[in-house]
Design an enzyme around this catalytic site. Structure first.
Site, PDB file in Angstrom:
ATOM      1  N   GLN A 136      50.796 -51.832 -41.516  1.00  0.00           N
ATOM      2  CA  GLN A 136      51.819 -52.384 -42.410  1.00  0.00           C
ATOM      3  C   GLN A 136      52.011 -51.534 -43.657  1.00  0.00           C
ATOM      4  O   GLN A 136      52.543 -51.994 -44.658  1.00  0.00           O
ATOM      5  CB  GLN A 136      51.458 -53.814 -42.820  1.00  0.00           C
ATOM      6  N   ASP A 148      44.473 -57.285 -52.209  1.00  0.00           N
ATOM      7  CA  ASP A 148      45.293 -57.590 -51.025  1.00  0.00           C
ATOM      8  C   ASP A 148      46.222 -56.404 -50.764  1.00  0.00           C
ATOM      9  O   ASP A 148      46.523 -55.635 -51.682  1.00  0.00           O
ATOM     10  CB  ASP A 148      46.118 -58.864 -51.292  1.00  0.00           C
ATOM     11  N   GLU A 149      46.689 -56.256 -49.535  1.00  0.00           N
ATOM     12  CA  GLU A 149      47.642 -55.187 -49.177  1.00  0.00           C
ATOM     13  C   GLU A 149      47.139 -53.808 -49.622  1.00  0.00           C
ATOM     14  O   GLU A 149      47.886 -53.007 -50.192  1.00  0.00           O
ATOM     15  CB  GLU A 149      49.024 -55.455 -49.807  1.00  0.00           C
ATOM     16  N   ARG A 185      56.798 -61.272 -39.153  1.00  0.00           N
ATOM     17  CA  ARG A 185      57.116 -62.339 -40.108  1.00  0.00           C
ATOM     18  C   ARG A 185      57.448 -63.626 -39.368  1.00  0.00           C
ATOM     19  O   ARG A 185      57.467 -64.711 -39.926  1.00  0.00           O
ATOM     20  CB  ARG A 185      58.319 -61.968 -41.004  1.00  0.00           C
ATOM     21  N   LYS A 240      44.332 -62.634 -43.671  1.00  0.00           N
ATOM     22  CA  LYS A 240      43.732 -61.782 -44.704  1.00  0.00           C
ATOM     23  C   LYS A 240      43.924 -62.383 -46.093  1.00  0.00           C
ATOM     24  O   LYS A 240      42.982 -62.498 -46.869  1.00  0.00           O
ATOM     25  CB  LYS A 240      44.350 -60.374 -44.665  1.00  0.00           C
ATOM     26  N   THR A 241      45.168 -62.738 -46.392  1.00  0.00           N
ATOM     27  CA  THR A 241      45.442 -63.306 -47.714  1.00  0.00           C
ATOM     28  C   THR A 241      44.735 -64.658 -47.861  1.00  0.00           C
ATOM     29  O   THR A 241      44.202 -64.981 -48.930  1.00  0.00           O
ATOM     30  CB  THR A 241      46.965 -63.427 -47.925  1.00  0.00           C
TER      31      THR A 241
HETATM   32  N1  LIG Z   1      41.739 -70.195 -39.473  1.00  0.00           N
HETATM   33  C1  LIG Z   1      43.004 -70.558 -39.605  1.00  0.00           C
HETATM   34  N2  LIG Z   1      43.449 -71.675 -39.022  1.00  0.00           N
HETATM   35  C2  LIG Z   1      44.749 -72.035 -39.115  1.00  0.00           C
HETATM   36  N3  LIG Z   1      45.659 -71.347 -39.802  1.00  0.00           N
HETATM   37  C3  LIG Z   1      45.262 -70.230 -40.407  1.00  0.00           C
HETATM   38  C4  LIG Z   1      43.939 -69.765 -40.357  1.00  0.00           C
HETATM   39  N4  LIG Z   1      43.862 -68.607 -41.044  1.00  0.00           N
HETATM   40  C5  LIG Z   1      45.105 -68.356 -41.514  1.00  0.00           C
HETATM   41  N5  LIG Z   1      45.958 -69.322 -41.149  1.00  0.00           N
HETATM   42  C6  LIG Z   1      47.409 -69.382 -41.398  1.00  0.00           C
HETATM   43  O1  LIG Z   1      47.992 -68.251 -40.759  1.00  0.00           O
HETATM   44  C7  LIG Z   1      49.095 -67.761 -41.490  1.00  0.00           C
HETATM   45  C8  LIG Z   1      48.908 -66.295 -41.809  1.00  0.00           C
HETATM   46  O2  LIG Z   1      47.873 -66.142 -42.751  1.00  0.00           O
HETATM   47  P1  LIG Z   1      47.905 -65.031 -43.890  1.00  0.00           P
HETATM   48  O3  LIG Z   1      49.221 -65.012 -44.559  1.00  0.00           O
HETATM   49  O4  LIG Z   1      46.696 -65.230 -44.716  1.00  0.00           O
HETATM   50  O5  LIG Z   1      47.744 -63.749 -42.986  1.00  0.00           O
HETATM   51  P2  LIG Z   1      47.735 -62.217 -43.438  1.00  0.00           P
HETATM   52  O6  LIG Z   1      46.732 -61.551 -42.602  1.00  0.00           O
HETATM   53  O7  LIG Z   1      47.580 -62.117 -44.899  1.00  0.00           O
HETATM   54  O8  LIG Z   1      49.201 -61.769 -42.992  1.00  0.00           O
HETATM   55  P3  LIG Z   1      50.014 -60.461 -43.440  1.00  0.00           P
HETATM   56  O9  LIG Z   1      49.386 -59.325 -42.698  1.00  0.00           O
HETATM   57  O10 LIG Z   1      51.394 -60.698 -42.986  1.00  0.00           O
HETATM   58  O11 LIG Z   1      49.853 -60.333 -44.920  1.00  0.00           O
HETATM   59  C9  LIG Z   1      49.208 -68.637 -42.718  1.00  0.00           C
HETATM   60  O12 LIG Z   1      50.157 -69.638 -42.460  1.00  0.00           O
HETATM   61  C10 LIG Z   1      47.810 -69.224 -42.849  1.00  0.00           C
HETATM   62  O13 LIG Z   1      47.841 -70.475 -43.508  1.00  0.00           O
HETATM   63 MG   LIG Z   2      48.791 -61.217 -46.371  1.00  0.00          MG
END
Ligand SMILES: Nc1ncnc2c1ncn2[C@@H]1O[C@H](COP(=O)(O)OP(=O)(O)OP(=O)(O)O)[C@@H](O)[C@H]1O
Ligand SMILES: [Mg+2]
Length: 768
Positions: free
Chosen positions: A258, A227-228, A604, A42-43
């Site tokens: 979350q 975000d969030e 995490r 997402k981020t």
């Molecule tokens: N398409 C992709 N291919 C490989 N790695 C990815 C891809 N998309 C995201 N990532 C990696 O996956 C991990 C999680 O991504 P991110 O932090 O953006 O997730 P999130 O959904 O924001 O998580 P959270 O819910 O904990 O905030 C990061 O290390 C990011 O670099």
């Molecule tokens: Mg995130």
């Protein structure tokens, strides 16, 4: 949508992204909701989308506004975008809600009651103002504790309610008085040209209600990304709504599982209602998790499936099954911390750079970890918090003990003389210090002043009591030992009482830290350590902190770990009353929020997740028997390295996720039905904690004993429950034994000391 944008996968800004992620990144106009589980990118999508808008859509960076939850997250996002685009980003707004609002108010503040050049009041400024307000309204601080009143006001502000708008909510006389205080407090802030943190949001939201400003800023920020989003409160929600009303280019990402800031006014409905607010919204789901192995995800999904307030979603990972989740039960808290440190050292031996996080539910839990780390000289960083022995309340308590140990310590005298507040201002303090006899102590100076009748009114009363405390301390030190002395000081000084009177969440946290300090004293005493040596150890420990910090080992609460990821994660304190937290499990909503916290904690971890617990833990200096966290049982057996045992007891769901649905069969060969009943019984008794009953006449529990030394009293109030007895006043339960008519509590009363009370006759009342 696979195949929807065949060319884009080659685009540098789409590198590694999957189809739905790409779709979200290049979604051009209109509202967009990305609702997805942890670690699904997402981020990442927000970051890439900002870059995409700038590079591909030609959007000016100054037209983009991105909201993050912490300053650190904002910095990181800005850096990442900068690495992706060729233009400078000074004009891009990436910030937290508070810093965004501050910037707006500095420009537009002429329209608010505090102007553009307002100052921001921190919590201590707020408190002094509130004290004046309460005095003016003749509201006694005992019933209207300044911080408690401020907490209620903050809650109103987070819901965008000014005093006159909150009337409908003030149904009881107490709240009506609080509203009067709110009104006067706002006037006070205005006369100081000041905002508190909540005002920043409140005033900005008000500003944006004006059509002219709404249009102006709506035109300025053509693209808004949040975000969030699941953790936005009402004020933040409205703010975003105002800004997005003009162009509808709002992209929010979040995960309802979350949402962990309900206690601070976050409203999970904001995300659940997005589609209602913007019927034309496009919704994209991200289901592939790139962070964790499948086993970790299975555990997370299985745990969160026990919550009812959710939309439900799937998560999968192609990082392989990965390592099994390890659960380790140690005999007591100190051993738990040492075990964790030992595992970290082993890890370091193979991978010196391995990033490790140790997560816990509440701040007090850092104490034993910090001590174990220091004992092994392992550098660490405490993220988003203050090291245990540097916390204000801990230092206050230490200053009392120092002064008991060495009455010549003037620095400690100055600290504890007004903690809790005894109405000693600089003038009185100067008087006392002026009265110190040649080569004498401040306490002697104080005694002299009191003898000469030079202190009047409250100062005279309070200082008399203060002096008496130190007169008696020597005797108490002899009679009670180290832990007894600490407990006595906590009570006699009125320090604990003042925090209890405050009744805020923050005070609760401070009380827990003091209780933990008491446990540290009891631990030291059991090793034969005396007061002065105990104090030396603390001083030296604080000094050892001068060694470098390590970014490779982070200690933090789960709340602080939101959005972050680490290859190796430890979650400590997996016991009932610790996690789920003692207060939160009282209501179904509270319990669900605790479960979301556990979900955040699990997710995490990238590679290895280790959960630990202690069978015995000192609570307020007294060893209590811990019960397994109910969350442990929600982890599927397949994800675990070994079945979870608590002592000799098997404690685990075999498959499925609903409590009681199905269990692994015990090794002893008992029938599944018996096993089931036994484990269920154990689970039901989770609320009850007990020590070995000291009273031989104590009625024995009929049920089979899970542990030779534990006799959980079914239905009893757990240790730590605050109670009131008509005879002995306020106290805290430290143990219970027996059940039914024989249920007996050991209660430590503030005045009367420890008493054993038969529940049936004792007329104990639980305190709110
Ligand atoms: N398409 C992709 N291919 C490989 N790695 C990815 C891809 N998309 C995201 N990532 C990696 O996956 C991990 C999680 O991504 P991110 O932090 O953006 O997730 P999130 O959904 O924001 O998580 P959270 O819910 O904990 O905030 C990061 O290390 C990011 O670099
Ligand atoms: Mg995130």
């Amino acid at each position: 949508m696979p195949g929807d944008a065949p060319d884009l996968s080659d685009h540098p800004l789409m590198k590694h992204l999957n189809a739905p992620q790409r779709e979200a990144v290049c979604h051009a106009h209109g509202p967009l909701l990305i609702l997805a589980g942890a670690g699904s990118g997402k981020t990442t999508v927000i970051t890439r989308r900002i870059a995409w808008l700038i590079e591909e859509e030609g959007v000016h960076p100054g037209s983009i506004l991105a909201m993050t939850f912490t300053n650190k997250a904002a910095e990181e996002m800005r850096d990442r975008v900068q690495r992706l685009v060729s233009v400078p980003l000074e004009q891009l707004w990436v910030s937290t809600f508070h810093s965004f609002c501050t910037r707006i108010l500095r420009r537009e503040g002429d329209r608010t009651p505090v102007g553009r050049d307002f100052v921001i009041f921190d919590p201590s400024d707020q408190k002094s103002l509130m004290k004046q307000v309460l005095a003016e309204l003749h509201l006694p601080e005992k019933q209207f504790h300044p911080r408690k009143v401020l907490e209620v006001i903050s809650d109103f502000k987070n819901r965008c309610l000014l005093p006159e708008e909150a009337r409908e909510e003030a149904l009881d006389p107490w709240t009506r008085k609080v509203l009067e205080a709110y009104d006067l407090y706002q006037k006070g802030l205005r006369s100081h040209r000041a905002c508190d943190f909540d005002d920043l949001l409140l005033y900005t939201e008000r500003l944006f209600r004006e059509p002219a400003l709404q249009t102006a800023y709506g035109d300025r920020f053509k693209f808004i990304l949040v975000d969030e989003y699941q953790d936005t409160n009402r004020a933040q929600y409205l703010l975003v709504q105002h800004l997005a009303r003009r162009h509808h280019n709002l992209c929010v990402v979040g995960d309802e599982d979350q949402s962990i800031y309900g206690w601070r006014g976050a409203d999970i409905r904001n995300i659940l209602d997005f589609q209602r607010d913007f019927p034309e919204a496009v919704q994209i789901k991200l289901e592939q998790n790139y962070r964790s192995t499948q086993r970790i995800l299975d555990a997370a999904s299985s745990v969160i499936a026990n919550n009812s307030q959710r939309l439900g979603k799937t998560l999968w990972s192609d990082l392989g099954h990965g390592e099994s989740i390890v659960f380790k039960l140690t005999d007591e808290g100190r051993l738990e911390a040492e075990w964790v440190v030992q595992r970290i050292l082993e890890l370091r031996a193979t991978d010196a750079e391995a990033k490790v996080a140790v997560l816990y539910r509440a701040n007090w839990q850092s104490r034993q970890l910090e001590e174990a780390l220091r004992a092994r000289n392992l550098p660490y960083r405490l993220v988003g918090g203050v090291k245990f022995y540097e916390r204000q309340e801990v230092k206050d308590l230490i200053s009392y003990l120092r002064l008991v140990s060495n009455p010549f310590d003037l620095v400690s005298f100055r600290r504890c003389v007004n903690a809790p507040s005894r109405g000693v201002g600089p003038t009185t303090l100067a008087k006392i210090e002026g009265a110190i006899p040649e080569g004498g102590t401040a306490l002697e100076g104080l005694a002299d002043l009191l003898r000469r009748g030079e202190l009047k009114g409250r100062a005279q009363r309070e200082m008399g009591r203060f002096l008496e405390l130190f007169r008696r301390a020597a005797g108490e030190r002899e009679a009670q030992g180290l832990a007894g002395l600490v407990r006595w000081v906590l009570q006699e000084s009125g320090y604990l009482q003042s925090l209890e009177d405050e009744g805020t969440l923050e005070a609760e946290g401070r009380i827990r830290n003091l209780e933990e300090f008491l446990s540290a004293a009891a631990e030291a005493e059991s090793l034969g350590v005396r007061l002065s040596e105990f104090l030396d150890r603390i001083t030296l420990a604080a000094d050892a902190d001068q060694v470098e910090e390590s970014a490779h080992l982070s200690l933090m609460t789960i709340h602080c770990a939101k959005g972050l990821e680490f290859p190796y994660v430890f979650v400590v304190g997996m016991e009932e009353d610790v996690f789920p937290n003692r207060n939160a499990r009282e209501t179904p909503e509270g319990l669900e929020e605790e479960r979301r916290l556990f979900y955040v904690a699990i997710t995490r971890a990238q590679r290895r997740l280790t959960l630990t617990a202690a069978r015995r833990r000192r609570i307020m200096g007294t060893e209590m028997l811990g019960m397994p966290s109910r969350f442990l049982r929600e982890i599927p057996a397949e994800a675990l390295q070994a079945p979870i045992r608590w002592g000799t007891e098997l404690y685990q769901a075999g498959e499925g996720v609903r409590p009681g649905s199905s269990f692994t069969r015990g090794a002893g060969g008992a029938s599944v039905a018996t096993e089931l009943q036994r484990i269920r019984g154990f689970f039901d008794r989770v609320r009850a904690q007990a020590e070995e009953p000291a009273d031989p006449s104590g009625h024995r529990d009929e049920q089979p004993e899970p542990e030779p030394e534990s006799r959980p009293a079914a239905g009893a109030w757990p240790g730590g429950t605050r109670v009131r007895s008509p005879r002995f006043g306020r106290g805290i339960i430290v143990a219970s034994s027996g059940s039914g008519d024989g249920l007996t509590y050991t209660v430590r009363f503030a005045e009367a000391g420890e008493k054993r009370i038969v529940a049936r006759f004792g007329m104990l009342e639980k305190e709110g």
